[in-house]
Design a protein around this motif. Sequence first.
Motif, PDB file in Angstrom:
ATOM      1  N   VAL A   1       1.242  -1.449  -0.192  1.00  0.00           N
ATOM      2  CA  VAL A   1      -0.313   0.290  -0.041  1.00  0.00           C
ATOM      3  C   VAL A   1       0.838   0.719  -0.124  1.00  0.00           C
ATOM      4  O   VAL A   1       0.619   2.469  -0.941  1.00  0.00           O
ATOM      5  CB  VAL A   1      -0.953   0.496   1.226  1.00  0.00           C
ATOM      6  N   VAL A   2       1.959   0.711   0.877  1.00  0.00           N
ATOM      7  CA  VAL A   2       2.690   2.645   0.849  1.00  0.00           C
ATOM      8  C   VAL A   2       3.377   2.399  -0.304  1.00  0.00           C
ATOM      9  O   VAL A   2       3.794   3.893  -1.216  1.00  0.00           O
ATOM     10  CB  VAL A   2       3.661   1.642   1.849  1.00  0.00           C
ATOM     11  N   ARG A   3       3.981   2.189  -1.019  1.00  0.00           N
ATOM     12  CA  ARG A   3       4.711   1.832  -2.188  1.00  0.00           C
ATOM     13  C   ARG A   3       3.883   2.378  -3.204  1.00  0.00           C
ATOM     14  O   ARG A   3       3.972   3.351  -3.824  1.00  0.00           O
ATOM     15  CB  ARG A   3       5.688   1.141  -2.647  1.00  0.00           C
ATOM     16  N   LEU A   4       3.094   2.061  -3.660  1.00  0.00           N
ATOM     17  CA  LEU A   4       1.813   2.260  -4.356  1.00  0.00           C
ATOM     18  C   LEU A   4       1.060   3.437  -4.379  1.00  0.00           C
ATOM     19  O   LEU A   4       0.577   4.602  -5.102  1.00  0.00           O
ATOM     20  CB  LEU A   4       0.739   1.439  -4.134  1.00  0.00           C
ATOM     21  N   ALA A   5       0.824   3.934  -2.618  1.00  0.00           N
ATOM     22  CA  ALA A   5       0.184   5.201  -2.475  1.00  0.00           C
ATOM     23  C   ALA A   5       1.430   6.742  -2.566  1.00  0.00           C
ATOM     24  O   ALA A   5       0.955   7.450  -3.338  1.00  0.00           O
ATOM     25  CB  ALA A   5      -0.742   5.139  -1.239  1.00  0.00           C
ATOM     26  N   ALA A   6       2.589   5.830  -2.152  1.00  0.00           N
ATOM     27  CA  ALA A   6       2.946   6.971  -2.464  1.00  0.00           C
ATOM     28  C   ALA A   6       3.790   7.475  -3.453  1.00  0.00           C
ATOM     29  O   ALA A   6       3.555   8.765  -3.843  1.00  0.00           O
ATOM     30  CB  ALA A   6       4.961   6.577  -1.598  1.00  0.00           C
ATOM     31  N   ALA A   7       3.584   6.507  -4.736  1.00  0.00           N
ATOM     32  CA  ALA A   7       3.506   7.205  -6.497  1.00  0.00           C
ATOM     33  C   ALA A   7       2.562   7.714  -6.664  1.00  0.00           C
ATOM     34  O   ALA A   7       2.159   8.836  -7.640  1.00  0.00           O
ATOM     35  CB  ALA A   7       3.621   5.814  -6.553  1.00  0.00           C
ATOM     36  N   ARG A   8       1.372   8.016  -6.161  1.00  0.00           N
ATOM     37  CA  ARG A   8       0.375   9.206  -6.431  1.00  0.00           C
ATOM     38  C   ARG A   8       0.318  10.190  -6.034  1.00  0.00           C
ATOM     39  O   ARG A   8       0.039  10.819  -6.096  1.00  0.00           O
ATOM     40  CB  ARG A   8      -0.923   8.087  -5.566  1.00  0.00           C
ATOM     41  N   MET A   9       0.566  10.194  -4.186  1.00  0.00           N
ATOM     42  CA  MET A   9       0.731  11.287  -3.890  1.00  0.00           C
ATOM     43  C   MET A   9       2.219  12.447  -4.104  1.00  0.00           C
ATOM     44  O   MET A   9       1.990  13.508  -4.293  1.00  0.00           O
ATOM     45  CB  MET A   9       1.223  11.107  -2.312  1.00  0.00           C
ATOM     46  N   ALA A  10       2.899  11.168  -4.865  1.00  0.00           N
ATOM     47  CA  ALA A  10       4.053  12.238  -5.063  1.00  0.00           C
ATOM     48  C   ALA A  10       3.580  13.519  -6.091  1.00  0.00           C
ATOM     49  O   ALA A  10       4.703  14.652  -6.290  1.00  0.00           O
ATOM     50  CB  ALA A  10       5.426  11.463  -5.278  1.00  0.00           C
ATOM     51  N   ALA A  11       2.885  12.687  -7.423  1.00  0.00           N
ATOM     52  CA  ALA A  11       2.170  13.619  -8.037  1.00  0.00           C
ATOM     53  C   ALA A  11       1.349  15.153  -7.764  1.00  0.00           C
ATOM     54  O   ALA A  11       0.927  15.286  -8.364  1.00  0.00           O
ATOM     55  CB  ALA A  11       1.669  12.619  -9.213  1.00  0.00           C
ATOM     56  N   ASN A  12       0.838  14.805  -6.556  1.00  0.00           N
ATOM     57  CA  ASN A  12       0.294  16.157  -5.793  1.00  0.00           C
ATOM     58  C   ASN A  12       0.687  17.275  -6.194  1.00  0.00           C
ATOM     59  O   ASN A  12       1.914  17.476  -5.701  1.00  0.00           O
ATOM     60  CB  ASN A  12      -0.433  15.860  -4.479  1.00  0.00           C
ATOM     61  N   GLU A  13      -0.519  18.488  -5.984  1.00  0.00           N
ATOM     62  CA  GLU A  13       0.306  19.474  -6.089  1.00  0.00           C
ATOM     63  C   GLU A  13       0.505  20.169  -4.785  1.00  0.00           C
ATOM     64  O   GLU A  13      -0.589  19.613  -3.548  1.00  0.00           O
ATOM     65  CB  GLU A  13      -0.209  20.362  -6.527  1.00  0.00           C
ATOM     66  N   PRO A  14       1.722  20.196  -4.364  1.00  0.00           N
ATOM     67  CA  PRO A  14       1.571  20.529  -3.062  1.00  0.00           C
ATOM     68  C   PRO A  14       0.924  21.461  -2.048  1.00  0.00           C
ATOM     69  O   PRO A  14       0.247  22.203  -2.435  1.00  0.00           O
ATOM     70  CB  PRO A  14       2.964  21.267  -2.293  1.00  0.00           C
ATOM     71  N   ALA A  15       0.823  21.114  -0.325  1.00  0.00           N
ATOM     72  CA  ALA A  15      -0.502  21.242   0.038  1.00  0.00           C
ATOM     73  C   ALA A  15       0.225  22.185   1.088  1.00  0.00           C
ATOM     74  O   ALA A  15       0.535  21.312   2.233  1.00  0.00           O
ATOM     75  CB  ALA A  15      -1.978  20.834   0.407  1.00  0.00           C
ATOM     76  N   GLY A  16       0.432  23.320   0.777  1.00  0.00           N
ATOM     77  CA  GLY A  16       1.842  23.531   2.457  1.00  0.00           C
ATOM     78  C   GLY A  16       2.525  23.433   2.230  1.00  0.00           C
ATOM     79  O   GLY A  16       3.213  23.007   1.138  1.00  0.00           O
ATOM     80  N   GLU A  17       3.372  22.166   2.836  1.00  0.00           N
ATOM     81  CA  GLU A  17       4.565  21.573   3.279  1.00  0.00           C
ATOM     82  C   GLU A  17       4.874  20.194   2.987  1.00  0.00           C
ATOM     83  O   GLU A  17       5.441  19.768   2.729  1.00  0.00           O
ATOM     84  CB  GLU A  17       5.154  21.701   5.049  1.00  0.00           C
ATOM     85  N   GLU A  18       3.637  20.127   2.223  1.00  0.00           N
ATOM     86  CA  GLU A  18       3.456  18.209   1.980  1.00  0.00           C
ATOM     87  C   GLU A  18       2.463  18.089   1.058  1.00  0.00           C
ATOM     88  O   GLU A  18       1.643  18.775   0.494  1.00  0.00           O
ATOM     89  CB  GLU A  18       3.441  17.322   3.473  1.00  0.00           C
ATOM     90  N   ARG A  19       2.591  16.699  -0.092  1.00  0.00           N
ATOM     91  CA  ARG A  19       1.678  16.553  -0.738  1.00  0.00           C
ATOM     92  C   ARG A  19       1.410  15.231  -0.407  1.00  0.00           C
ATOM     93  O   ARG A  19      -0.399  14.698  -0.707  1.00  0.00           O
ATOM     94  CB  ARG A  19       3.065  15.560  -1.821  1.00  0.00           C
ATOM     95  N   GLY A  20       1.921  14.472   1.409  1.00  0.00           N
ATOM     96  CA  GLY A  20       0.736  13.257   1.470  1.00  0.00           C
ATOM     97  C   GLY A  20       1.637  13.301   2.765  1.00  0.00           C
ATOM     98  O   GLY A  20       2.594  13.076   2.869  1.00  0.00           O
ATOM     99  N   VAL A  21       0.430  12.280   3.709  1.00  0.00           N
ATOM    100  CA  VAL A  21       1.094  11.191   5.352  1.00  0.00           C
ATOM    101  C   VAL A  21       0.229  10.098   4.750  1.00  0.00           C
ATOM    102  O   VAL A  21      -0.748   9.994   4.279  1.00  0.00           O
ATOM    103  CB  VAL A  21       0.339  12.056   6.104  1.00  0.00           C
TER     104      VAL A  21
END
Length: 275
Positions: A137-157
């Motif tokens: 789950v981490v590897r697949l979700a991180a790949a999606r989150m990495a494409a997000n526009e940053p919200a403040g200091e981060e793209r995801g948690v």
Amino acid sequence: MSPTTTALVTGGTSGLGLAVAARLLASGTVPVLLGRDEERGRAALESLDGRAGPESSGGRAVLESPGGRAVFVPGDVTRPDDVTAALDAAERHGTLRAVVNCAGVPHAERVVGRSGPHSLDRFAEVVTANLVGTFNVVRLAAARMAANEPAGEERGVIVNTASLAAFEGQAGQAAYAASKGGVVAMTLPLARELAGSLIRVVTVAPGFFTTPAVAAVPAAARAELDRDLVHPHRWGDPDDFAALVAHVLDNPMINGETIRVDGAVRMSSGLRRRA
């Protein structure tokens, strides 16, 4: 979090995961639940946001609550296609900003028991479900989150779930402790690697909590565990766990850490003392 934010919650149909989903929904986030049982998924959606109806998704029996405020996707965390389907559902409903891994299986078996040595297949099954599934789950979700526009200091948690057994596994918990210890061990390296993508990774290690899995614990065994309680002198409520997860999601300075939520419990060996 904004109303267009979505969060994937594995094991979100009961216990700790369902409590997390309820907190997320109350904050305006759309929780997407991934679980293996469709009936439990339907019941979870009804408890969160009223009756559930089917959503068209390529033949997969995805369910969503009225207005799409909560979603259930049937699947197993160890199967990439199932996790991908859940991530797709999350992105259809908004921007995936959080993943909370609560899926897992409990297990207790002696290394050398009355029927012989511990089942190697069962050991592998527990590690696959609790550790490999979490990493999948981490590897697949991180790949999606990495494409997000940053919200403040981060793209995801990403928040993973370990257990006190990772530190103080009792006799009979070799497989379970190994699987949860692996979750703890990969927390810092994941946080360090994903920092470049502005993604935080945190693990929560709960103590004794009142979840559906506890119903299978014999009364005598539970009474034995009660002796280890410190303060508060009770088992945790799933919302206690969810409250910590909610804080982790909101606090950008918590990263790369495993946080115990256990009321100061330190588990005993689990060995029966001989007279």
